[in-house]
Design a protein around this motif. Structure first.
Motif, PDB file in Angstrom:
ATOM      1  N   ASN A 303       0.806  -1.366   0.130  1.00 12.14           N
ATOM      2  CA  ASN A 303      -0.048  -0.014  -0.119  1.00 12.14           C
ATOM      3  C   ASN A 303       0.822   1.373   0.175  1.00 12.14           C
ATOM      4  OD1 ASN A 303       1.109   0.016   2.594  1.00 12.14           O
ATOM      5  ND2 ASN A 303      -1.016  -0.163   3.526  1.00 12.14           N
ATOM      6  N   ASP A 304       2.181   1.005  -0.151  1.00 13.39           N
ATOM      7  CA  ASP A 304       3.216   2.180  -0.458  1.00 13.39           C
ATOM      8  C   ASP A 304       2.984   2.601  -1.701  1.00 13.39           C
ATOM      9  OD1 ASP A 304       5.533   3.883  -0.708  1.00 13.39           O
ATOM     10  OD2 ASP A 304       6.127   3.018   1.340  1.00 13.39           O
ATOM     11  N   ALA A 305       2.114   3.529  -2.069  1.00 11.48           N
ATOM     12  CA  ALA A 305       2.138   4.070  -3.639  1.00 11.48           C
ATOM     13  C   ALA A 305       3.342   4.409  -4.128  1.00 11.48           C
ATOM     14  CB  ALA A 305       1.070   5.210  -3.317  1.00 11.48           C
ATOM     15  N   ALA A 306       4.282   5.236  -3.491  1.00 13.32           N
ATOM     16  CA  ALA A 306       5.555   5.632  -4.265  1.00 13.32           C
ATOM     17  C   ALA A 306       6.249   4.659  -4.618  1.00 13.32           C
ATOM     18  CB  ALA A 306       5.995   6.573  -3.125  1.00 13.32           C
ATOM     19  N   ILE A 307       6.607   3.666  -3.394  1.00 14.14           N
ATOM     20  CA  ILE A 307       7.457   2.609  -3.978  1.00 14.14           C
ATOM     21  C   ILE A 307       6.907   1.672  -4.945  1.00 14.14           C
ATOM     22  CG2 ILE A 307       8.678   0.611  -2.846  1.00 14.14           C
ATOM     23  CD1 ILE A 307       9.303   2.398  -0.443  1.00 14.14           C
ATOM     24  N   GLU A 309       4.814   2.540  -7.421  1.00 13.83           N
ATOM     25  CA  GLU A 309       5.128   3.259  -8.780  1.00 13.83           C
ATOM     26  C   GLU A 309       6.490   3.261  -9.164  1.00 13.83           C
ATOM     27  OE1 GLU A 309       4.453   7.540 -10.834  1.00 13.83           O
ATOM     28  OE2 GLU A 309       3.128   6.811  -9.271  1.00 13.83           O
ATOM     29  N   ILE A 310       7.309   3.201  -8.469  1.00 16.89           N
ATOM     30  CA  ILE A 310       8.697   3.374  -8.546  1.00 16.89           C
ATOM     31  C   ILE A 310       9.249   2.055  -9.249  1.00 16.89           C
ATOM     32  CG2 ILE A 310      11.183   3.340  -7.602  1.00 16.89           C
ATOM     33  CD1 ILE A 310      10.042   5.771  -5.911  1.00 16.89           C
ATOM     34  N   TYR A 311       8.839   0.963  -8.590  1.00 17.69           N
ATOM     35  CA  TYR A 311       9.139  -0.336  -8.873  1.00 17.69           C
ATOM     36  C   TYR A 311       8.733  -0.771 -10.361  1.00 17.69           C
ATOM     37  CZ  TYR A 311       9.269  -5.563  -8.842  1.00 17.69           C
ATOM     38  OH  TYR A 311       9.411  -6.827  -9.485  1.00 17.69           O
ATOM     39  N   TYR A 312       7.460  -0.470 -10.520  1.00 16.71           N
ATOM     40  CA  TYR A 312       6.722  -0.971 -11.697  1.00 16.71           C
ATOM     41  C   TYR A 312       7.088  -0.118 -12.929  1.00 16.71           C
ATOM     42  CZ  TYR A 312       3.770  -4.303  -9.233  1.00 16.71           C
ATOM     43  OH  TYR A 312       3.581  -5.564  -8.528  1.00 16.71           O
ATOM     44  N   ARG A 313       7.432   1.247 -12.652  1.00 16.25           N
ATOM     45  CA  ARG A 313       7.915   1.965 -13.582  1.00 16.25           C
ATOM     46  C   ARG A 313       9.347   1.483 -14.084  1.00 16.25           C
ATOM     47  NH1 ARG A 313       4.546   5.814 -15.372  1.00 16.25           N
ATOM     48  NH2 ARG A 313       3.132   6.768 -13.928  1.00 16.25           N
ATOM     49  N   ARG A 632      11.348   7.271  -1.840  1.00 14.52           N
ATOM     50  CA  ARG A 632      10.208   7.818  -2.071  1.00 14.52           C
ATOM     51  C   ARG A 632       9.724   9.079  -2.855  1.00 14.52           C
ATOM     52  NH1 ARG A 632       8.891   5.765   3.341  1.00 14.52           N
ATOM     53  NH2 ARG A 632       7.709   3.900   3.477  1.00 14.52           N
ATOM     54  N   ARG A 633      10.602   9.847  -2.497  1.00 11.22           N
ATOM     55  CA  ARG A 633      10.756  11.195  -2.952  1.00 11.22           C
ATOM     56  C   ARG A 633      10.715  11.251  -4.335  1.00 11.22           C
ATOM     57  NH1 ARG A 633      13.747  13.134   1.526  1.00 11.22           N
ATOM     58  NH2 ARG A 633      15.282  13.881   0.010  1.00 11.22           N
ATOM     59  N   THR A 634      11.758  10.564  -4.924  1.00  9.72           N
ATOM     60  CA  THR A 634      12.082  10.433  -6.227  1.00  9.72           C
ATOM     61  C   THR A 634      10.754   9.898  -7.227  1.00  9.72           C
ATOM     62  OG1 THR A 634      12.797   8.020  -6.273  1.00  9.72           O
ATOM     63  CG2 THR A 634      14.550   9.632  -5.684  1.00  9.72           C
ATOM     64  N   PHE A 709       9.188   0.098   5.598  1.00 10.10           N
ATOM     65  CA  PHE A 709       8.444  -0.111   4.417  1.00 10.10           C
ATOM     66  C   PHE A 709       7.677  -1.478   4.660  1.00 10.10           C
ATOM     67  CE2 PHE A 709       8.558  -2.822   0.516  1.00 10.10           C
ATOM     68  CZ  PHE A 709       7.676  -2.000  -0.292  1.00 10.10           C
ATOM     69  N   ASN A 710       6.318  -1.451   4.416  1.00 11.76           N
ATOM     70  CA  ASN A 710       5.545  -2.992   4.283  1.00 11.76           C
ATOM     71  C   ASN A 710       5.194  -3.215   2.980  1.00 11.76           C
ATOM     72  OD1 ASN A 710       5.913  -2.719   7.028  1.00 11.76           O
ATOM     73  ND2 ASN A 710       3.980  -1.780   7.736  1.00 11.76           N
TER      74      ASN A 710
END
Length: 741
Positions: A303-307, A309-313, A632-634, A709-710
């Motif tokens: 449910n960590d939206a930032a990580i 998105e980063i992983y899948y992008r 996360r900020r990236t 991070f969970n």
């Protein structure tokens, strides 16, 4: 680029660098930061549920509307064979199938492409630039407002074909009816072509420069005419009414008949098929035992939206650059704009674990080719339609002979090592590479530093000049800590492999050599400053304030560093490199900062892999509380689509911590680059701590350390088994999966 005279039918080496490939002579004009710039994505294109989420859709991974006035790169198109790049206007598409798309120079604002002549469009005899655009893996969208008239152009490339498709939609947002004239030109007049009218709604043109014919076919023709150059429509739209013009362009060999069957029905079928095929391959990438890849990438559920998105992008970046029309039909080219089939060893090694998980079969075949090469010869290898024959024996020049990237020994070793430890394919070590085994070739790579000593008594290798290293940093040369620290790691890992193969004596010697080199590397540290120095051939010691030393030393030697050194290194990175949403590759306080301004390795941006490997080093040094929030900020920096060669700071505040960030194009930076796979690598191997070894179950990095991070990483293959790794408040846990075979 011209071809080397000695090239083989299917692979050619070139002593070439990014600077040689795409160096530009003109720096970009710094854009003024305009109001309304929003980092991140529109709510309708990046929404994430409050519960744990897994695989996002490709629509979700599309961007929001981007202000073209703030961009340096327009959206791209990829179809697993080719790349195309939208022009800044409403209909132009740069396309040169089979060739190099990026031109010799870079423009002050937009890239300059080699391309078939572009089409153009006028509305009431006036042309318009796009004011906003969107990118999706399967399409690009451009938009402009012409008074009350909204014009939206959507392009798709037919999957694994040389056909570009257009849909141009006109909508009247006014309160009265609107009449207007639309003209589409086969070329915008800047390249000479021969044109002919082939039939109703079809114009054929020949590019004398590129020796290709291209045929435009127009549909939706009730009020149109063609004269060999123009297609024209007179339109009337009531308030809120829309009308669409559809057309395509296909490329054929000169003088050959045009393709039949390209009807409006065919366009509609291919339009839908393009998105469907992209979606199928995207889903396959995360599905165990799928029918497209020989492996799969792990599925991240969080449910960590930032990580998320980063992983899948990051994984999506690799699919954007996947090519299926080369001898290895699962080749991840480094960037789409370069000559067809160009692969940089260095960039590829930055996602070596992910590569071994996703496509082990073709990775193995590519590694065998890499191991046949002299790693000191070039920066790149160029894949062709056929694989070259393997040599009967390998010959390597004697003495200091570095002609390519300093990273190549490490890169090829790392790729072979990742394949071995992920797949547990120990038999691979005994396979023959010409007259040597894979194990012997890995030994050559781990010991190649000895060839790079200028004096036999030197304990550090000399990695050459700027073009062998970071290219744009003139002081980052010769005896640098980064690749010498990598030598320590290679010797230690090779020693472990030799122990497995019963060669304990050689393993002990490698470990002794590694210990000696470790002490020599530590002499390059600048006590109290957190930075490292390079030792030049004239004896000069130059302090280097660059992220690459931090990332490599932090990754390979974290367990060997005293706590005070770790703390000082992290203080330096926090103080001088980490910005709000991205980082600087080089500190603005570096002695060479003013003469190193290239977006990927200089002070005004960073190569897209550098934030990922910096996060990895921060974690390995024990500073998870700094690393994970920065990671996360990236997320805010990837609002233009997927990962690029570099992102740059721009505008009047580009030197500030909160400077705006965009994909760079100046000095030859490409729109997409496989180095972005490093973000997924960091999520896999650092956040989830996946540490594969040659025998036994995978180990976990600092398993007792909570990441802040969970989430779960599911379907992670290790040998013949599949695992789930959990990250929670108590750290990491590993669980074997029971998948039905």
């Amino acid at each position: 680029m011209g071809k080397a005279k000695s090239e083989t039918p299917s692979v050619v080496h070139k002593t070439i660098s990014r600077r040689t490939f795409c160096e530009a002579g003109m720096a970009a004009l710094s854009a003024q930061l305009l109001p309304g710039m929003a980092f991140g994505f529109a709510a309708d294109s990046a929404a994430t549920s409050s519960g744990a989420a897994g695989l996002p859709t490709l629509d979700e991974l599309g961007t929001g509307w981007l202000d073209c006035g703030l961009l340096a790169q327009m959206p791209s198109l990829h179809n697993f064979h080719e790349m195309a790049a939208c022009a800044p206007d409403l209909v132009g598409v740069n396309f040169l199938p089979g060739g190099q798309l990026y031109g010799d120079d870079s423009g002050p604002r937009w890239p300059i492409y080699y391309s078939l002549p572009l089409c153009g469009m006028t509305i009431d005899d006036r042309s318009y630039e796009s004011t906003s655009c969107r990118w999706f893996p399967f399409q690009a969208v451009r938009r402009a407002q012409v008074g009350d008239l909204e014009v939206v152009t959507t392009n798709r490339l037919v999957i694994e074909d040389t056909v570009v498709m257009w849909r141009v939609k006109f909508t009247n947002h006014g309160v009265t009816a609107k009449s207007f004239h639309v003209a589409l030109t086969v070329d915008s007049g800047w390249r000479p072509v021969n044109r002919e009218l082939v039939g109703p709604g079809e114009i054929r043109a020949t590019s004398d420069k590129w020796k290709l014919d291209y045929v435009y076919r127009f549909f939706d023709l009730p009020q149109n005419k063609t004269d060999g150059q123009f297609a024209e429509w007179q339109m009337s739209l009531a308030p809120s009414e829309s009308r669409e013009i559809r057309f395509l362009m296909h490329v054929v060999e000169p003088g050959k008949p045009g393709r039949s069957g390209l009807t409006s029905e065919w366009l509609e079928t291919q339009w839908d098929r393009t998105k469907a095929e992209w979606e199928n391959r995207w889903k396959s990438a995360f599905t165990p035992r799928n029918d497209f890849f020989s492996g799969n990438a792990p599925l991240l559920v969080t449910n960590d939206a930032a990580i998320r998105e980063i992983y899948y992008r990051s994984v999506l970046t690799l699919l954007v650059l996947l090519r299926t029309n080369l001898w290895s039909n699962r080749t991840f080219i480094t960037s789409g704009e370069r000559p067809k089939g160009v692969v940089f060893y260095w960039d590829t090694s930055l996602f070596s674990t992910l590569f071994a998980l996703l496509e082990p079969k073709q990775m193995k075949e590519q590694i065998k080719l890499f191991l046949e090469q002299d790693p000191h010869e070039s920066a790149v290898i160029v894949f062709k339609a056929e694989r070259p024959p393997s040599p009967e024996h390998l010959e390597v020049p004697a003495g200091w002979d570095l002609r390519g990237y300093a990273a190549n020994d490490l890169s090829i070793f790392r790729l072979a090592w990742s394949y071995l430890v992920v797949t547990q394919d120990k038999e691979f070590l005994r396979e023959k590479i010409a007259d040597q085994t894979v194990l012997e070739r890995m030994h050559v790579l781990a010991a190649n530093w000895k060839k790079l000593r200028l004096n036999p008594t030197d304990q550090l290798a000399d990695y050459g000049g700027a073009l062998n290293l970071l290219e744009c940093v003139p002081t980052y040369i010769n005896k640098v800590p980064s690749f010498n620290s990598a030598n320590v790691w290679m010797m230690r890992e090779l020693a472990g492999i030799l122990d497995e193969n019963g060669d304990g004596a050689e393993a002990r010697q490698l470990r002794l050599d590694a210990d000696v080199m470790l002490k020599a590397v530590m002499t390059l540290y600048e006590p109290g400053k957190g930075v490292w120095a390079s030792l030049h051939r004239d004896g000069t010691r130059v302090e280097m304030r660059h992220c690459y030393d931090f990332a490599t030393v932090g990754h390979f030697l974290a367990a060997d560093l005293p706590p005070n050194v770790c703390r000082e290194m992290v203080d330096f990175v926090q103080r001088e490199l980490l910005m709000e949403n991205w980082m600087r590759a080089q500190s603005q306080l570096d002695v060479a900062a003013t003469i190193s301004d290239r977006p990927d390795h200089g002070p005004m941006g960073a190569y897209d892999a550098w934030p990922a490997v910096t996060v990895d080093a921060l974690c390995r040094l024990g500073y998870w509380n700094i690393a994970v929030p920065f990671l996360r900020r990236t997320q805010a920096a990837v609002y233009e689509g997927v990962y690029a060669q570099a992102r740059e700071f721009y505008g009047v505040t580009r030197r500030e911590r909160d400077a705006p960030v965009r994909v760079a194009q100046r000095q030859g930076c490409m729109r997409e680059c496989t180095g972005g796979g490093a973000f997924a690598e960091t999520v896999l191997c650092t956040l989830f701590g996946y540490l594969p070894k040659l025998s036994g179950a995978p180990q976990l990095l600092n398993a007792d350390t909570p990441r802040g991070f969970n989430g779960e990483l599911r379907h992670l293959r290790h040998g013949t088994k599949t695992y789930t790794i959990h990250s929670g408040d108590a750290g990491l846990g590993l669980q074997i999966e029971d998948l039905v075979r």
